[in-house]
Write a protein that holds these residues in place. Structure first.
Motif, mmCIF file in Angstrom:
data_model
loop_
_atom_site.group_PDB
_atom_site.id
_atom_site.type_symbol
_atom_site.label_atom_id
_atom_site.label_comp_id
_atom_site.label_asym_id
_atom_site.label_seq_id
_atom_site.Cartn_x
_atom_site.Cartn_y
_atom_site.Cartn_z
ATOM 1 N N GLY A 75 15.247 -27.002 17.690
ATOM 2 C CA GLY A 75 14.242 -27.640 16.842
ATOM 3 C C GLY A 75 14.512 -27.623 15.353
ATOM 4 O O GLY A 75 13.814 -28.304 14.601
ATOM 5 N N TYR A 76 15.506 -26.874 14.902
ATOM 6 C CA TYR A 76 15.783 -26.826 13.460
ATOM 7 C C TYR A 76 16.739 -27.947 13.055
ATOM 8 O O TYR A 76 17.673 -28.275 13.790
ATOM 9 C CB TYR A 76 16.355 -25.476 13.055
ATOM 10 N N LYS A 77 16.493 -28.521 11.886
ATOM 11 C CA LYS A 77 17.271 -29.663 11.415
ATOM 12 C C LYS A 77 18.124 -29.294 10.210
ATOM 13 O O LYS A 77 17.692 -28.557 9.324
ATOM 14 C CB LYS A 77 16.329 -30.810 11.028
ATOM 15 N N SER A 78 19.321 -29.836 10.164
ATOM 16 C CA SER A 78 20.210 -29.665 9.015
ATOM 17 C C SER A 78 19.631 -30.383 7.796
ATOM 18 O O SER A 78 18.874 -31.354 7.911
ATOM 19 C CB SER A 78 21.594 -30.224 9.340
ATOM 20 N N LEU A 79 20.018 -29.922 6.628
ATOM 21 C CA LEU A 79 19.613 -30.569 5.377
ATOM 22 C C LEU A 79 20.512 -31.756 5.029
ATOM 23 O O LEU A 79 20.216 -32.500 4.088
ATOM 24 C CB LEU A 79 19.652 -29.556 4.229
ATOM 25 N N VAL A 80 21.586 -31.927 5.787
ATOM 26 C CA VAL A 80 22.491 -33.057 5.555
ATOM 27 C C VAL A 80 21.709 -34.362 5.693
ATOM 28 O O VAL A 80 20.997 -34.580 6.667
ATOM 29 C CB VAL A 80 23.668 -33.033 6.551
ATOM 30 N N GLY A 81 21.838 -35.212 4.688
ATOM 31 C CA GLY A 81 21.142 -36.491 4.694
ATOM 32 C C GLY A 81 19.691 -36.402 4.252
ATOM 33 O O GLY A 81 19.019 -37.435 4.131
ATOM 34 N N GLN A 82 19.197 -35.196 3.997
ATOM 35 C CA GLN A 82 17.805 -35.033 3.588
ATOM 36 C C GLN A 82 17.653 -34.731 2.095
ATOM 37 O O GLN A 82 16.693 -35.179 1.472
ATOM 38 C CB GLN A 82 17.134 -33.904 4.390
ATOM 39 N N ILE A 83 18.567 -33.946 1.538
ATOM 40 C CA ILE A 83 18.502 -33.636 0.110
ATOM 41 C C ILE A 83 19.562 -34.450 -0.633
ATOM 42 O O ILE A 83 20.579 -34.834 -0.056
ATOM 43 C CB ILE A 83 18.679 -32.124 -0.159
ATOM 44 N N ASN A 84 19.312 -34.714 -1.874
ATOM 45 C CA ASN A 84 20.143 -35.625 -2.659
ATOM 46 C C ASN A 84 21.620 -35.246 -2.644
ATOM 47 O O ASN A 84 21.998 -34.141 -3.051
ATOM 48 C CB ASN A 84 19.656 -35.653 -4.111
ATOM 49 N N GLY A 85 22.456 -36.159 -2.161
ATOM 50 C CA GLY A 85 23.905 -35.995 -2.242
ATOM 51 C C GLY A 85 24.545 -35.099 -1.214
ATOM 52 O O GLY A 85 25.767 -34.941 -1.210
ATOM 53 N N PHE A 86 23.770 -34.508 -0.313
ATOM 54 C CA PHE A 86 24.324 -33.588 0.678
ATOM 55 C C PHE A 86 24.678 -34.379 1.929
ATOM 56 O O PHE A 86 23.820 -34.695 2.747
ATOM 57 C CB PHE A 86 23.314 -32.482 0.991
ATOM 58 N N GLU A 87 25.960 -34.670 2.087
ATOM 59 C CA GLU A 87 26.391 -35.601 3.122
ATOM 60 C C GLU A 87 27.182 -34.973 4.267
ATOM 61 O O GLU A 87 27.321 -35.584 5.328
ATOM 62 C CB GLU A 87 27.237 -36.706 2.482
ATOM 63 N N LYS A 88 27.693 -33.765 4.073
ATOM 64 C CA LYS A 88 28.556 -33.200 5.099
ATOM 65 C C LYS A 88 28.585 -31.684 4.999
ATOM 66 O O LYS A 88 28.562 -31.128 3.907
ATOM 67 C CB LYS A 88 29.980 -33.759 4.953
ATOM 68 N N VAL A 89 28.634 -31.006 6.147
ATOM 69 C CA VAL A 89 28.768 -29.555 6.178
ATOM 70 C C VAL A 89 29.615 -29.171 7.384
ATOM 71 O O VAL A 89 29.593 -29.851 8.422
ATOM 72 C CB VAL A 89 27.379 -28.873 6.238
ATOM 73 N N ALA A 90 30.395 -28.108 7.259
ATOM 74 C CA ALA A 90 31.268 -27.648 8.345
ATOM 75 C C ALA A 90 30.454 -27.293 9.578
ATOM 76 O O ALA A 90 29.312 -26.846 9.482
ATOM 77 C CB ALA A 90 32.079 -26.438 7.876
ATOM 78 N N GLN A 91 31.054 -27.492 10.756
ATOM 79 C CA GLN A 91 30.376 -27.260 12.031
ATOM 80 C C GLN A 91 31.162 -26.262 12.884
ATOM 81 O O GLN A 91 32.382 -26.141 12.746
ATOM 82 C CB GLN A 91 30.223 -28.575 12.803
ATOM 83 N N PRO A 92 30.486 -25.555 13.783
ATOM 84 C CA PRO A 92 31.197 -24.655 14.699
ATOM 85 C C PRO A 92 32.014 -25.451 15.705
ATOM 86 O O PRO A 92 31.711 -26.618 15.989
ATOM 87 C CB PRO A 92 30.057 -23.886 15.382
ATOM 88 N N GLU A 93 33.029 -24.822 16.251
ATOM 89 C CA GLU A 93 33.864 -25.475 17.256
ATOM 90 C C GLU A 93 33.165 -25.417 18.611
ATOM 91 O O GLU A 93 32.672 -24.369 19.028
ATOM 92 C CB GLU A 93 35.221 -24.753 17.340
#
Length: 437
Positions: A75-93
Protein backbone atom coordinates in the motif's frame (compact mmCIF):
# COMPACT_ATOMS: atom_id res chain seq x y z
CA UNK A 1 17.82 -43.42 4.88
CA UNK A 2 16.14 -41.33 2.19
CA UNK A 3 13.25 -40.61 4.56
CA UNK A 4 15.68 -39.42 7.26
CA UNK A 5 17.45 -37.09 4.82
CA UNK A 6 14.13 -35.74 3.57
CA UNK A 7 12.91 -35.15 7.14
CA UNK A 8 16.16 -33.34 7.99
CA UNK A 9 15.78 -31.12 4.92
CA UNK A 10 12.23 -30.18 5.90
CA UNK A 11 13.26 -29.40 9.48
CA UNK A 12 16.24 -27.37 8.27
CA UNK A 13 14.05 -25.36 5.90
CA UNK A 14 11.58 -24.67 8.69
CA UNK A 15 14.43 -23.60 10.95
CA UNK A 16 15.74 -21.19 8.31
CA UNK A 17 12.27 -19.78 7.81
CA UNK A 18 11.88 -19.10 11.53
CA UNK A 19 15.34 -17.52 11.73
CA UNK A 20 14.61 -15.35 8.71
CA UNK A 21 11.35 -14.17 10.24
CA UNK A 22 13.04 -13.35 13.54
CA UNK A 23 15.91 -11.30 12.14
CA UNK A 24 13.61 -9.40 9.79
CA UNK A 25 11.39 -8.50 12.72
CA UNK A 26 14.31 -7.45 14.91
CA UNK A 27 15.97 -5.43 12.14
CA UNK A 28 12.66 -3.65 11.51
CA UNK A 29 12.86 -2.00 14.93
CA UNK A 30 12.18 1.71 14.13
CA UNK A 31 14.68 2.70 16.81
CA UNK A 32 17.44 2.19 14.23
CA UNK A 33 16.01 4.93 12.01
CA UNK A 34 15.26 7.23 14.95
CA UNK A 35 18.86 6.86 16.11
CA UNK A 36 20.01 7.76 12.60
CA UNK A 37 17.95 10.97 12.69
CA UNK A 38 19.44 11.93 16.06
CA UNK A 39 22.94 11.30 14.68
CA UNK A 40 22.23 13.46 11.64
CA UNK A 41 21.03 16.24 13.94
CA UNK A 42 24.30 16.06 15.88
CA UNK A 43 26.22 16.37 12.61
CA UNK A 44 24.13 19.34 11.44
CA UNK A 45 24.65 21.10 14.78
CA UNK A 46 28.40 20.49 14.59
CA UNK A 47 28.61 21.92 11.07
CA UNK A 48 26.46 24.99 11.95
CA UNK A 49 24.12 24.87 8.97
CA UNK A 50 21.58 27.67 8.65
CA UNK A 51 17.93 26.65 9.26
CA UNK A 52 16.92 26.52 5.57
CA UNK A 53 20.00 24.49 4.67
CA UNK A 54 19.37 22.12 7.57
CA UNK A 55 15.85 21.53 6.27
CA UNK A 56 17.32 20.54 2.92
CA UNK A 57 19.60 17.95 4.54
CA UNK A 58 16.81 16.42 6.62
CA UNK A 59 14.51 16.22 3.63
CA UNK A 60 16.82 14.47 1.18
CA UNK A 61 17.96 12.01 3.86
CA UNK A 62 14.32 11.29 4.69
CA UNK A 63 13.37 10.81 1.04
CA UNK A 64 16.09 8.17 0.72
CA UNK A 65 15.03 6.47 3.94
CA UNK A 66 11.41 6.37 2.85
CA UNK A 67 12.10 5.08 -0.67
CA UNK A 68 14.01 2.11 0.75
CA UNK A 69 11.51 1.43 3.55
CA UNK A 70 8.43 1.02 1.35
CA UNK A 71 9.67 -2.13 -0.42
CA UNK A 72 7.92 -5.18 0.92
CA UNK A 73 5.21 -3.00 2.50
CA UNK A 74 1.74 -3.20 1.00
CA UNK A 75 0.00 0.00 0.00
CA UNK A 76 2.90 2.45 0.22
CA UNK A 77 3.70 4.59 -2.81
CA UNK A 78 7.03 5.92 -4.06
CA UNK A 79 7.55 9.68 -4.27
CA UNK A 80 8.79 9.27 -7.85
CA UNK A 81 6.55 11.33 -10.11
CA UNK A 82 4.85 12.98 -7.13
CA UNK A 83 7.35 15.63 -5.98
CA UNK A 84 8.91 18.18 -8.30
CA UNK A 85 11.68 16.76 -10.48
CA UNK A 86 11.93 13.35 -8.82
CA UNK A 87 11.84 10.98 -11.77
CA UNK A 88 13.88 7.91 -10.89
CA UNK A 89 15.19 5.94 -7.90
CA UNK A 90 17.22 2.72 -7.63
CA UNK A 91 15.24 -0.50 -7.15
CA UNK A 92 16.00 -3.86 -5.49
CA UNK A 93 16.86 -6.81 -7.70
CA UNK A 94 13.91 -9.12 -8.23
CA UNK A 95 14.15 -12.55 -6.63
CA UNK A 96 16.77 -11.47 -4.09
CA UNK A 97 16.26 -11.28 -0.34
CA UNK A 98 16.73 -7.91 1.37
CA UNK A 99 16.28 -6.41 4.77
CA UNK A 100 14.51 -3.22 3.71
CA UNK A 101 14.55 -1.47 7.11
CA UNK A 102 18.34 -1.85 7.10
CA UNK A 103 18.49 -0.49 3.55
CA UNK A 104 16.29 2.41 4.69
CA UNK A 105 18.50 3.38 7.64
CA UNK A 106 21.58 3.04 5.44
CA UNK A 107 20.06 5.23 2.71
CA UNK A 108 19.08 7.89 5.26
CA UNK A 109 22.59 8.01 6.73
CA UNK A 110 24.35 7.84 3.37
CA UNK A 111 22.56 10.95 2.13
CA UNK A 112 23.06 12.69 5.46
CA UNK A 113 26.79 12.08 5.29
CA UNK A 114 27.00 13.32 1.71
CA UNK A 115 25.35 16.60 2.65
CA UNK A 116 27.32 17.27 5.86
CA UNK A 117 31.01 17.72 6.54
CA UNK A 118 32.07 16.16 9.86
CA UNK A 119 32.42 12.56 8.71
CA UNK A 120 34.51 11.62 11.75
CA UNK A 121 31.44 12.09 13.96
CA UNK A 122 29.89 8.99 12.43
CA UNK A 123 32.74 6.55 13.09
CA UNK A 124 31.68 5.21 16.49
CA UNK A 125 28.01 5.48 15.59
CA UNK A 126 28.45 3.42 12.41
CA UNK A 127 30.41 0.76 14.26
CA UNK A 128 27.75 0.39 16.95
CA UNK A 129 24.94 0.42 14.39
CA UNK A 130 26.57 -2.40 12.43
CA UNK A 131 27.06 -4.43 15.60
CA UNK A 132 23.41 -4.01 16.55
CA UNK A 133 22.19 -5.02 13.11
CA UNK A 134 24.46 -8.06 13.03
CA UNK A 135 23.15 -9.03 16.47
CA UNK A 136 19.72 -9.56 14.90
CA UNK A 137 21.09 -12.63 13.16
CA UNK A 138 20.85 -11.18 9.67
CA UNK A 139 22.72 -13.38 7.14
CA UNK A 140 25.90 -11.82 5.75
CA UNK A 141 24.71 -11.89 2.16
CA UNK A 142 21.41 -10.20 3.03
CA UNK A 143 23.26 -7.61 5.09
CA UNK A 144 25.66 -6.72 2.28
CA UNK A 145 22.90 -6.71 -0.35
CA UNK A 146 20.73 -4.42 1.79
CA UNK A 147 23.60 -2.04 2.45
CA UNK A 148 24.29 -1.88 -1.30
CA UNK A 149 20.62 -1.14 -2.00
CA UNK A 150 20.61 1.64 0.57
CA UNK A 151 23.68 3.18 -1.02
CA UNK A 152 22.15 2.93 -4.49
CA UNK A 153 18.97 4.65 -3.38
CA UNK A 154 21.05 7.31 -1.63
CA UNK A 155 22.96 7.90 -4.86
CA UNK A 156 19.66 8.37 -6.73
CA UNK A 157 18.53 10.95 -4.18
CA UNK A 158 21.86 12.78 -4.24
CA UNK A 159 21.55 13.07 -8.03
CA UNK A 160 18.05 14.46 -7.52
CA UNK A 161 19.33 16.98 -4.96
CA UNK A 162 22.04 18.19 -7.32
CA UNK A 163 19.43 19.82 -9.57
CA UNK A 164 17.66 21.95 -6.96
CA UNK A 165 19.79 25.08 -7.58
CA UNK A 166 21.54 24.87 -4.21
CA UNK A 167 25.04 25.05 -5.68
CA UNK A 168 24.04 27.91 -7.95
CA UNK A 169 22.96 30.04 -4.97
CA UNK A 170 26.19 29.69 -2.99
CA UNK A 171 28.36 32.74 -2.42
CA UNK A 172 25.78 35.44 -3.14
CA UNK A 173 25.32 38.20 -0.59
CA UNK A 174 22.43 40.49 0.23
CA UNK A 175 22.85 44.22 -0.38
CA UNK A 176 21.65 46.37 2.51
CA UNK A 177 19.86 49.48 1.24
CA UNK A 178 19.49 51.35 4.56
CA UNK A 179 16.06 52.55 3.46
CA UNK A 180 13.76 53.36 6.41
CA UNK A 181 12.02 50.29 7.77
CA UNK A 182 14.23 47.77 5.97
CA UNK A 183 16.45 45.11 7.49
CA UNK A 184 20.01 45.81 8.57
CA UNK A 185 22.47 43.51 10.39
CA UNK A 186 21.86 43.17 14.11
CA UNK A 187 24.01 42.83 17.26
CA UNK A 188 26.15 41.31 18.53
CA UNK A 189 27.90 39.89 15.46
CA UNK A 190 26.18 41.99 12.74
CA UNK A 191 26.20 38.98 10.44
CA UNK A 192 25.32 39.12 6.74
CA UNK A 193 21.78 38.14 5.75
CA UNK A 194 21.35 34.35 5.62
CA UNK A 195 20.36 32.66 2.35
CA UNK A 196 19.02 35.71 0.45
CA UNK A 197 18.48 33.58 -2.67
CA UNK A 198 16.71 30.63 -1.05
CA UNK A 199 13.67 31.42 -3.20
CA UNK A 200 15.63 30.00 -6.13
CA UNK A 201 15.75 26.55 -4.52
CA UNK A 202 13.41 24.00 -6.12
CA UNK A 203 10.48 23.19 -3.79
CA UNK A 204 9.03 19.68 -3.66
CA UNK A 205 5.32 20.38 -3.32
CA UNK A 206 4.90 24.07 -4.11
CA UNK A 207 4.32 25.32 -7.64
CA UNK A 208 6.72 28.18 -6.87
CA UNK A 209 8.25 29.95 -3.88
CA UNK A 210 5.63 32.71 -4.23
CA UNK A 211 2.60 30.42 -4.31
CA UNK A 212 1.42 31.47 -0.84
CA UNK A 213 2.42 35.09 -0.44
CA UNK A 214 1.62 36.70 2.89
CA UNK A 215 -0.29 40.01 2.97
CA UNK A 216 1.78 43.18 2.66
CA UNK A 217 2.88 44.15 6.19
CA UNK A 218 1.97 47.48 7.79
CA UNK A 219 3.77 50.52 6.40
CA UNK A 220 6.79 51.68 8.38
CA UNK A 221 5.40 54.64 10.32
CA UNK A 222 6.38 55.41 13.90
CA UNK A 223 3.69 58.00 14.37
CA UNK A 224 1.86 57.11 17.63
CA UNK A 225 -1.41 55.33 16.91
CA UNK A 226 -0.45 53.88 13.52
CA UNK A 227 -0.66 50.09 13.02
CA UNK A 228 3.11 49.83 12.75
CA UNK A 229 3.73 51.84 15.91
CA UNK A 230 1.34 49.56 17.80
CA UNK A 231 3.25 46.50 16.58
CA UNK A 232 6.55 47.98 17.73
CA UNK A 233 5.23 48.94 21.15
CA UNK A 234 3.69 45.51 21.68
CA UNK A 235 7.07 43.84 21.12
CA UNK A 236 8.79 46.44 23.29
CA UNK A 237 6.38 46.11 26.22
CA UNK A 238 6.09 42.32 25.98
CA UNK A 239 9.81 41.90 26.64
CA UNK A 240 9.80 44.49 29.43
CA UNK A 241 6.97 42.68 31.24
CA UNK A 242 7.73 39.01 30.62
CA UNK A 243 6.52 36.40 33.07
CA UNK A 244 8.81 33.52 34.04
CA UNK A 245 6.64 31.16 31.97
CA UNK A 246 6.94 33.36 28.88
CA UNK A 247 10.69 33.54 29.34
CA UNK A 248 10.86 29.75 29.60
CA UNK A 249 8.82 29.41 26.40
CA UNK A 250 11.10 31.82 24.54
CA UNK A 251 14.22 29.92 25.57
CA UNK A 252 12.72 26.50 24.88
CA UNK A 253 11.97 27.36 21.25
CA UNK A 254 15.10 29.44 20.66
CA UNK A 255 16.66 26.88 18.26
CA UNK A 256 19.46 29.27 17.27
CA UNK A 257 22.12 27.23 15.41
CA UNK A 258 24.82 29.84 16.06
CA UNK A 259 24.33 32.11 19.06
CA UNK A 260 27.12 34.61 19.68
CA UNK A 261 27.99 35.22 23.33
CA UNK A 262 30.00 38.20 24.56
CA UNK A 263 31.90 38.23 27.85
CA UNK A 264 33.97 41.35 28.27
CA UNK A 265 36.15 41.53 25.17
CA UNK A 266 35.72 37.84 24.35
CA UNK A 267 33.16 36.46 21.91
CA UNK A 268 32.28 32.78 21.54
CA UNK A 269 29.52 30.81 19.86
CA UNK A 270 26.98 28.38 21.27
CA UNK A 271 25.62 25.80 18.85
CA UNK A 272 22.09 24.36 19.02
CA UNK A 273 19.68 22.50 16.77
CA UNK A 274 17.71 24.38 14.14
CA UNK A 275 13.89 24.83 14.20
CA UNK A 276 13.57 22.01 11.67
CA UNK A 277 15.77 19.79 13.82
CA UNK A 278 13.51 20.44 16.79
CA UNK A 279 10.47 19.23 14.86
CA UNK A 280 12.29 16.21 13.45
CA UNK A 281 13.12 15.35 17.05
CA UNK A 282 9.44 15.59 17.94
CA UNK A 283 8.63 13.18 15.10
CA UNK A 284 11.05 10.62 16.55
CA UNK A 285 9.76 11.01 20.10
CA UNK A 286 6.08 10.76 19.21
CA UNK A 287 6.63 7.88 16.78
CA UNK A 288 8.36 5.99 19.57
CA UNK A 289 5.58 6.87 22.01
CA UNK A 290 2.91 5.61 19.60
CA UNK A 291 4.91 2.46 18.83
CA UNK A 292 4.96 3.08 15.09
CA UNK A 293 6.65 0.68 12.66
CA UNK A 294 9.79 1.44 10.71
CA UNK A 295 7.96 2.36 7.53
CA UNK A 296 5.51 4.54 9.47
CA UNK A 297 8.41 6.44 11.05
CA UNK A 298 10.05 6.81 7.64
CA UNK A 299 6.76 8.18 6.29
CA UNK A 300 6.43 10.67 9.16
CA UNK A 301 10.02 11.82 8.71
CA UNK A 302 9.69 12.38 4.98
CA UNK A 303 6.35 14.20 5.03
CA UNK A 304 7.37 16.40 7.96
CA UNK A 305 10.76 17.23 6.48
CA UNK A 306 9.24 18.07 3.08
CA UNK A 307 6.72 20.41 4.71
CA UNK A 308 9.49 22.14 6.64
CA UNK A 309 11.64 22.44 3.52
CA UNK A 310 8.84 24.02 1.47
CA UNK A 311 7.90 26.13 4.49
CA UNK A 312 11.32 27.74 4.54
CA UNK A 313 11.18 28.39 0.81
CA UNK A 314 7.78 30.09 1.11
CA UNK A 315 8.81 32.08 4.18
CA UNK A 316 12.14 33.18 2.71
CA UNK A 317 10.34 34.32 -0.43
CA UNK A 318 8.43 36.82 1.71
CA UNK A 319 11.38 37.76 3.89
CA UNK A 320 13.40 39.04 0.96
CA UNK A 321 10.38 40.64 -0.69
CA UNK A 322 9.34 42.82 2.25
CA UNK A 323 12.88 42.98 3.77
CA UNK A 324 11.33 44.11 7.04
CA UNK A 325 13.37 45.60 9.88
CA UNK A 326 13.75 43.67 13.15
CA UNK A 327 12.30 44.93 16.49
CA UNK A 328 15.74 45.30 18.02
CA UNK A 329 16.87 47.74 15.34
CA UNK A 330 13.82 49.99 15.27
CA UNK A 331 13.38 50.02 19.06
CA UNK A 332 17.03 50.85 19.72
CA UNK A 333 17.01 53.56 17.05
CA UNK A 334 13.71 55.21 17.94
CA UNK A 335 12.27 54.04 21.27
CA UNK A 336 14.86 52.83 23.79
CA UNK A 337 18.59 52.49 23.17
CA UNK A 338 19.02 50.13 26.13
CA UNK A 339 16.25 47.68 25.19
CA UNK A 340 17.57 44.15 24.52
CA UNK A 341 15.53 41.18 23.26
CA UNK A 342 15.50 37.97 25.29
CA UNK A 343 16.68 35.96 22.29
CA UNK A 344 19.46 36.86 19.89
CA UNK A 345 18.00 38.36 16.73
CA UNK A 346 18.52 36.01 13.74
CA UNK A 347 20.46 37.41 10.75
CA UNK A 348 17.67 37.82 8.19
CA UNK A 349 14.55 39.98 7.66
CA UNK A 350 11.60 39.84 10.06
CA UNK A 351 8.46 39.06 8.04
CA UNK A 352 7.19 36.33 8.04
CA UNK A 353 8.44 34.30 11.01
CA UNK A 354 10.34 31.21 9.95
CA UNK A 355 9.63 29.40 13.21
CA UNK A 356 5.92 30.12 12.90
CA UNK A 357 5.80 29.00 9.29
CA UNK A 358 7.67 25.72 9.60
CA UNK A 359 6.12 24.81 12.96
CA UNK A 360 2.65 25.27 11.50
CA UNK A 361 3.63 23.22 8.44
CA UNK A 362 5.09 20.40 10.52
CA UNK A 363 2.15 20.36 12.94
CA UNK A 364 -0.35 20.24 10.07
CA UNK A 365 1.37 17.24 8.52
CA UNK A 366 1.80 15.41 11.83
CA UNK A 367 -1.84 16.01 12.72
CA UNK A 368 -2.82 14.50 9.38
CA UNK A 369 -0.63 11.45 10.04
CA UNK A 370 -1.09 10.81 13.76
CA UNK A 371 -4.25 12.73 14.71
CA UNK A 372 -5.18 15.98 16.43
CA UNK A 373 -5.26 14.78 20.03
CA UNK A 374 -1.79 13.30 20.53
CA UNK A 375 -0.39 14.46 23.87
CA UNK A 376 3.38 14.29 24.24
CA UNK A 377 6.37 15.50 26.23
CA UNK A 378 8.87 17.37 24.10
CA UNK A 379 12.32 16.57 25.48
CA UNK A 380 14.41 17.77 22.55
CA UNK A 381 15.98 20.61 24.55
CA UNK A 382 17.25 18.47 27.45
CA UNK A 383 20.81 18.43 26.01
CA UNK A 384 20.80 22.23 26.35
CA UNK A 385 19.78 22.20 29.99
CA UNK A 386 16.06 22.86 29.44
CA UNK A 387 13.33 20.63 30.92
CA UNK A 388 10.69 18.95 28.74
CA UNK A 389 7.45 20.74 27.94
CA UNK A 390 4.06 19.03 27.75
CA UNK A 391 1.65 19.50 24.86
CA UNK A 392 -1.83 18.18 24.17
CA UNK A 393 -1.45 18.34 20.39
CA UNK A 394 0.94 19.22 17.59
CA UNK A 395 -1.01 22.41 16.99
CA UNK A 396 -0.55 23.53 20.59
CA UNK A 397 3.19 22.99 20.25
CA UNK A 398 3.28 24.93 16.97
CA UNK A 399 1.28 27.81 18.44
CA UNK A 400 3.66 28.01 21.38
CA UNK A 401 6.67 27.92 19.06
CA UNK A 402 5.14 30.83 17.16
CA UNK A 403 4.34 33.07 20.12
CA UNK A 404 7.79 32.36 21.58
CA UNK A 405 9.22 34.72 18.99
CA UNK A 406 7.18 37.62 20.39
CA UNK A 407 8.24 36.72 23.91
CA UNK A 408 11.83 36.57 22.71
CA UNK A 409 11.62 40.08 21.25
CA UNK A 410 12.68 39.12 17.75
CA UNK A 411 9.37 39.47 15.87
CA UNK A 412 6.25 41.57 15.57
CA UNK A 413 2.93 39.76 15.99
CA UNK A 414 1.77 39.90 12.32
CA UNK A 415 4.87 37.94 11.28
CA UNK A 416 3.76 35.19 13.64
CA UNK A 417 0.09 35.14 12.67
CA UNK A 418 0.80 35.24 8.94
CA UNK A 419 3.57 32.67 9.31
CA UNK A 420 1.14 30.22 10.89
CA UNK A 421 -1.28 30.72 8.00
CA UNK A 422 1.49 30.44 5.43
CA UNK A 423 2.85 27.22 6.94
CA UNK A 424 -0.60 25.67 7.06
CA UNK A 425 -1.15 26.39 3.37
CA UNK A 426 2.25 24.94 2.46
CA UNK A 427 1.48 21.72 4.33
CA UNK A 428 -2.01 21.38 2.84
CA UNK A 429 -0.52 21.80 -0.62
CA UNK A 430 1.98 19.03 0.08
CA UNK A 431 -0.67 16.68 1.46
CA UNK A 432 -2.86 17.35 -1.58
CA UNK A 433 -0.02 16.66 -4.00
CA UNK A 434 1.75 13.73 -2.33
CA UNK A 435 0.08 10.42 -1.45
CA UNK A 436 2.29 8.01 0.44
CA UNK A 437 -0.32 5.23 0.51
Amino acid sequence: MKKIILLFAVLFAASCSTSNKDYQKMAANPEFLIRAEVMLTESIIHDIFAPPVSSRIYMYASIAGYEAAIHGEKGYKSLVGQINGFEKVAQPEKGKEYCYPLASTRAFLSVGKKLTFAQELYEEFDKKLEEDYKATGIPDDVYERSIALGDSIAESVIKYSAKDNYKQTRGFRFTVTNEPGTWTPTPPAYMDAVEPFWTKIRPVGLDSSAQFQAPIPAKFDLTPGTPYYKEVMESYNTVKNLTNEQRDIANFWDCNPFKMNITGHAMFATKKMSPGGHWMGIVGQVSRQLKKTHVQVAEAFVLTSMSIFDGFISCWDEKYRSVRIRPETVINNSIDKKWIPILQTPPFPEYTSGHSTISSAAATVLTNIYGDNVAFNDSTEIPYGLPPRKFTSFKQAADEASISRLYGGIHFRPALDQGVIQGGKVAQQLLKKVKTH
